[in-house]
Design a protein around this motif. Structure first.
Motif, mmCIF file in Angstrom:
data_model
loop_
_atom_site.group_PDB
_atom_site.id
_atom_site.type_symbol
_atom_site.label_atom_id
_atom_site.label_comp_id
_atom_site.label_asym_id
_atom_site.label_seq_id
_atom_site.Cartn_x
_atom_site.Cartn_y
_atom_site.Cartn_z
ATOM 1 N N PRO A 8 6.683 -31.025 -46.120
ATOM 2 C CA PRO A 8 7.313 -31.238 -44.818
ATOM 3 C C PRO A 8 6.372 -31.816 -43.756
ATOM 4 O O PRO A 8 6.828 -32.373 -42.761
ATOM 5 N N GLU A 9 5.058 -31.661 -43.945
ATOM 6 C CA GLU A 9 4.085 -32.162 -42.968
ATOM 7 C C GLU A 9 2.981 -32.909 -43.696
ATOM 8 O O GLU A 9 2.860 -32.841 -44.916
ATOM 9 N N SER A 10 2.138 -33.561 -42.937
ATOM 10 C CA SER A 10 1.011 -34.285 -43.530
ATOM 11 C C SER A 10 -0.160 -33.319 -43.757
ATOM 12 O O SER A 10 -0.235 -32.257 -43.124
ATOM 13 N N PRO A 11 -1.078 -33.681 -44.645
ATOM 14 C CA PRO A 11 -2.257 -32.830 -44.884
ATOM 15 C C PRO A 11 -3.073 -32.573 -43.622
ATOM 16 O O PRO A 11 -3.620 -31.486 -43.443
ATOM 17 N N LYS A 12 -3.142 -33.553 -42.731
ATOM 18 C CA LYS A 12 -3.904 -33.371 -41.494
ATOM 19 C C LYS A 12 -3.261 -32.335 -40.579
ATOM 20 O O LYS A 12 -3.938 -31.715 -39.764
ATOM 21 N N GLN A 13 -1.953 -32.139 -40.705
ATOM 22 C CA GLN A 13 -1.283 -31.095 -39.930
ATOM 23 C C GLN A 13 -1.419 -29.733 -40.596
ATOM 24 O O GLN A 13 -1.495 -28.710 -39.922
#
Length: 148
Positions: free
Chosen positions: A55-60
């Motif tokens: 659901p989100e990016s790895p950076k998030q």
């Protein structure tokens, strides 16, 4: 953590394989527990984030995981997050106490002795004296089938 220390941990992380994966569920309590236990054992781990389903990016994900686990984000490259947390022996001992030492399980385990073919045959013959003849007939049948 200084940049030199972070660089040293990055170098150590190069050879590691990702052992935890984050997918469509995102960050769950079970995932946090699993990562926490793994950090206790290994200190430095790689986590793969499935980019298509997450659901989100790895950076998030990285700062959220670091905050929840009191760990340091070493690096985030592509779909891989590298986390580091110094092992705390007191915390590990406390967790083991909560779970139980596992000694009850170890005591309950029964040792199994694996018997070989000859030992099983001897026991069979001891119980039944005619079993010797069964073995002889079996050997004769094997020899006959080989010669055909």
């Amino acid at each position: 953590m200084t940049s030199k220390e972070r660089a040293a941990w990055r170098a150590k992380a190069n050879s590691l394989e990702p052992i935890i994966q984050i997918g469509k569920e995102g960050i769950t309590d079970n995932l946090i527990t699993q990562i926490d236990d793994t950090l206790d054992v290994r200190e430095l781990i790689k986590i793969r984030v499935h980019l298509e389903t997450a659901p989100e990016s790895p950076k998030q994900f990285a700062p959220k995981l670091a905050e929840a686990l009191q760990a340091e984000v070493i690096q985030v490259i592509g779909g891989v997050i590298v986390l580091y947390r110094k092992a705390d022996p007191d915390k590990i001992a406390e967790k083991k106490k909560k779970r139980g030492s596992g000694s009850a399980k170890a005591k309950a385990k029964k040792k199994v002795k694996i018997k070989g073919l000859r030992q099983r045959q001897r026991e069979k013959e001891a119980k039944n004296p005619y079993a010797v003849y069964d073995r002889m007939n079996k050997d004769k049948n094997k020899k006959q089938s080989r010669t055909k």
